[in-house]
Design a protein around this motif. Structure first.
Motif, PDB file in Angstrom:
ATOM      1  N   PRO A   1      53.114  37.686 -20.549  1.00  0.00           N
ATOM      2  CA  PRO A   1      54.469  37.734 -19.974  1.00  0.00           C
ATOM      3  C   PRO A   1      54.626  36.889 -18.709  1.00  0.00           C
ATOM      4  O   PRO A   1      55.716  36.368 -18.441  1.00  0.00           O
ATOM      5  N   TYR A   2      53.552  36.720 -17.970  1.00  0.00           N
ATOM      6  CA  TYR A   2      53.625  35.886 -16.767  1.00  0.00           C
ATOM      7  C   TYR A   2      53.739  34.407 -17.141  1.00  0.00           C
ATOM      8  O   TYR A   2      54.508  33.661 -16.526  1.00  0.00           O
ATOM      9  N   TYR A   3      52.957  33.974 -18.146  1.00  0.00           N
ATOM     10  CA  TYR A   3      53.101  32.594 -18.627  1.00  0.00           C
ATOM     11  C   TYR A   3      54.522  32.363 -19.142  1.00  0.00           C
ATOM     12  O   TYR A   3      55.148  31.346 -18.833  1.00  0.00           O
ATOM     13  N   GLU A   4      55.016  33.299 -19.949  1.00  0.00           N
ATOM     14  CA  GLU A   4      56.353  33.151 -20.511  1.00  0.00           C
ATOM     15  C   GLU A   4      57.406  33.075 -19.404  1.00  0.00           C
ATOM     16  O   GLU A   4      58.327  32.259 -19.465  1.00  0.00           O
ATOM     17  N   ARG A   5      57.275  33.916 -18.406  1.00  0.00           N
ATOM     18  CA  ARG A   5      58.219  33.914 -17.278  1.00  0.00           C
ATOM     19  C   ARG A   5      58.140  32.584 -16.528  1.00  0.00           C
ATOM     20  O   ARG A   5      59.169  32.002 -16.172  1.00  0.00           O
ATOM     21  N   ALA A   6      56.944  32.105 -16.281  1.00  0.00           N
ATOM     22  CA  ALA A   6      56.771  30.844 -15.551  1.00  0.00           C
ATOM     23  C   ALA A   6      57.428  29.689 -16.299  1.00  0.00           C
ATOM     24  O   ALA A   6      58.099  28.850 -15.688  1.00  0.00           O
ATOM     25  N   LEU A   7      57.248  29.652 -17.606  1.00  0.00           N
ATOM     26  CA  LEU A   7      57.803  28.551 -18.389  1.00  0.00           C
ATOM     27  C   LEU A   7      59.316  28.671 -18.573  1.00  0.00           C
ATOM     28  O   LEU A   7      60.017  27.664 -18.596  1.00  0.00           O
ATOM     29  N   SER A   8      59.816  29.871 -18.692  1.00  0.00           N
ATOM     30  CA  SER A   8      61.263  30.035 -18.909  1.00  0.00           C
ATOM     31  C   SER A   8      62.062  29.774 -17.636  1.00  0.00           C
ATOM     32  O   SER A   8      63.239  29.406 -17.711  1.00  0.00           O
ATOM     33  N   ALA A   9      61.430  29.940 -16.486  1.00  0.00           N
ATOM     34  CA  ALA A   9      62.135  29.696 -15.219  1.00  0.00           C
ATOM     35  C   ALA A   9      62.456  28.220 -15.029  1.00  0.00           C
ATOM     36  O   ALA A   9      63.415  27.879 -14.344  1.00  0.00           O
ATOM     37  N   GLY A  10      61.657  27.348 -15.638  1.00  0.00           N
ATOM     38  CA  GLY A  10      61.931  25.914 -15.589  1.00  0.00           C
ATOM     39  C   GLY A  10      61.792  25.267 -14.230  1.00  0.00           C
ATOM     40  O   GLY A  10      62.365  24.223 -13.992  1.00  0.00           O
ATOM     41  N   LYS A  11      61.031  25.863 -13.340  1.00  0.00           N
ATOM     42  CA  LYS A  11      60.937  25.316 -11.988  1.00  0.00           C
ATOM     43  C   LYS A  11      59.508  24.946 -11.604  1.00  0.00           C
ATOM     44  O   LYS A  11      59.183  24.852 -10.435  1.00  0.00           O
ATOM     45  N   LEU A  12      58.658  24.732 -12.586  1.00  0.00           N
ATOM     46  CA  LEU A  12      57.278  24.330 -12.300  1.00  0.00           C
ATOM     47  C   LEU A  12      57.197  22.808 -12.201  1.00  0.00           C
ATOM     48  O   LEU A  12      57.889  22.098 -12.930  1.00  0.00           O
ATOM     49  N   GLY A  13      56.314  22.340 -11.327  1.00  0.00           N
ATOM     50  CA  GLY A  13      56.022  20.920 -11.299  1.00  0.00           C
ATOM     51  C   GLY A  13      55.278  20.545 -12.578  1.00  0.00           C
ATOM     52  O   GLY A  13      54.803  21.408 -13.318  1.00  0.00           O
ATOM     53  N   ASP A  14      55.165  19.257 -12.837  1.00  0.00           N
ATOM     54  CA  ASP A  14      54.540  18.792 -14.083  1.00  0.00           C
ATOM     55  C   ASP A  14      53.127  19.331 -14.284  1.00  0.00           C
ATOM     56  O   ASP A  14      52.780  19.779 -15.379  1.00  0.00           O
ATOM     57  N   GLU A  15      52.306  19.277 -13.250  1.00  0.00           N
ATOM     58  CA  GLU A  15      50.916  19.726 -13.393  1.00  0.00           C
ATOM     59  C   GLU A  15      50.845  21.216 -13.730  1.00  0.00           C
ATOM     60  O   GLU A  15      50.096  21.626 -14.619  1.00  0.00           O
ATOM     61  N   ASP A  16      51.642  22.024 -13.053  1.00  0.00           N
ATOM     62  CA  ASP A  16      51.651  23.458 -13.331  1.00  0.00           C
ATOM     63  C   ASP A  16      52.286  23.746 -14.694  1.00  0.00           C
ATOM     64  O   ASP A  16      51.847  24.647 -15.410  1.00  0.00           O
ATOM     65  N   ARG A  17      53.317  23.005 -15.061  1.00  0.00           N
ATOM     66  CA  ARG A  17      53.936  23.200 -16.382  1.00  0.00           C
ATOM     67  C   ARG A  17      52.921  22.885 -17.478  1.00  0.00           C
ATOM     68  O   ARG A  17      52.806  23.629 -18.446  1.00  0.00           O
ATOM     69  N   LEU A  18      52.203  21.802 -17.317  1.00  0.00           N
ATOM     70  CA  LEU A  18      51.156  21.451 -18.279  1.00  0.00           C
ATOM     71  C   LEU A  18      50.130  22.577 -18.366  1.00  0.00           C
ATOM     72  O   LEU A  18      49.762  23.018 -19.465  1.00  0.00           O
ATOM     73  N   GLY A  19      49.672  23.067 -17.232  1.00  0.00           N
ATOM     74  CA  GLY A  19      48.700  24.159 -17.219  1.00  0.00           C
ATOM     75  C   GLY A  19      49.236  25.421 -17.857  1.00  0.00           C
ATOM     76  O   GLY A  19      48.518  26.129 -18.578  1.00  0.00           O
ATOM     77  N   ALA A  20      50.513  25.719 -17.630  1.00  0.00           N
ATOM     78  CA  ALA A  20      51.113  26.920 -18.219  1.00  0.00           C
ATOM     79  C   ALA A  20      51.253  26.781 -19.727  1.00  0.00           C
ATOM     80  O   ALA A  20      51.040  27.754 -20.468  1.00  0.00           O
ATOM     81  N   LEU A  21      51.589  25.600 -20.210  1.00  0.00           N
ATOM     82  CA  LEU A  21      51.686  25.384 -21.657  1.00  0.00           C
ATOM     83  C   LEU A  21      50.319  25.529 -22.319  1.00  0.00           C
ATOM     84  O   LEU A  21      50.191  26.187 -23.362  1.00  0.00           O
ATOM     85  N   ILE A  22      49.306  24.930 -21.720  1.00  0.00           N
ATOM     86  CA  ILE A  22      47.950  25.078 -22.256  1.00  0.00           C
ATOM     87  C   ILE A  22      47.525  26.542 -22.181  1.00  0.00           C
ATOM     88  O   ILE A  22      46.983  27.096 -23.146  1.00  0.00           O
ATOM     89  N   GLY A  23      47.765  27.168 -21.032  1.00  0.00           N
ATOM     90  CA  GLY A  23      47.366  28.564 -20.859  1.00  0.00           C
ATOM     91  C   GLY A  23      48.025  29.489 -21.854  1.00  0.00           C
ATOM     92  O   GLY A  23      47.360  30.310 -22.495  1.00  0.00           O
TER      93      GLY A  23
END
Length: 166
Positions: free
Chosen positions: A61-83
């Motif tokens: 749920p934390y990964y899903e929340r991070a990705l749905s918020a749409g406010k991550l920088g590219d490096e963190d977004r990449l890490g969240a998608l992989i995670g």
């Protein structure tokens, strides 16, 4: 709490995780995420802390929340998608893993780690041909092995035509 204080607390929690103290990091991040439930970066770091501790189901749920918020920088977004994709796969949620990792590859097509994790998820869904093609292309384009580099063109050529014969 000021933004600087939040940022300092987040940095401190990340430091704990990187120093090998993930349980302490998780505790601090849970406190932060309760106070800032819409903060994508805190959600991402909270997911990561759960993953490090082998708490994959709790990380989702934390990964899903991070990705749905749409406010991550590219490096963190990449890490969240992989995670998230990797975590879905580990949990046996293979279709969701493929979906997330395909989205990641669409956003970051040059990332070899994303393509590798996608290949693993494709294997789990029975899509062996596509999984093998992806892995061969990753090997061909990233290997430092001189013998692989010598045959790079051939490996890339055959990657999409493994079943073809002359």
């Amino acid at each position: 709490m000021t933004s600087a204080t939040k940022d300092e607390l987040l940095a401190g929690a990340v430091r704990l995780r990187t120093e090998g103290r993930p349980e302490e990091a998780r505790e601090r991040l849970l406190t932060l995420t309760a106070e800032f439930p819409e903060d994508a970066e805190i959600a991402y770091q909270t997911a990561w802390a759960h993953d490090v501790l082998g708490l994959e189901a709790e990380a989702v749920p934390y990964y899903e929340r991070a990705l749905s918020a749409g406010k991550l920088g590219d490096e963190d977004r990449l890490g969240a998608l992989i995670g998230l994709g990797s975590t879905y796969r580990v949990l046996g949620r293979y279709g969701q893993a493929v979906e997330v990792l395909r989205r990641g590859v669409a956003e970051f097509p040059a990332d070899g780690a994303l393509r590798t994790f996608l290949a693993m998820a494709l294997y789990n869904t029975g899509e062996h041909h596509e999984a093998m093609e992806l892995l061969l292309r990753v090997v061909a384009t990233t290997s430092e092995d001189p013998s692989v580099r010598r045959y790079r063109t051939a490996v890339e050529h055959y990657a999409s035509g493994l079943d073809e014969t002359v």
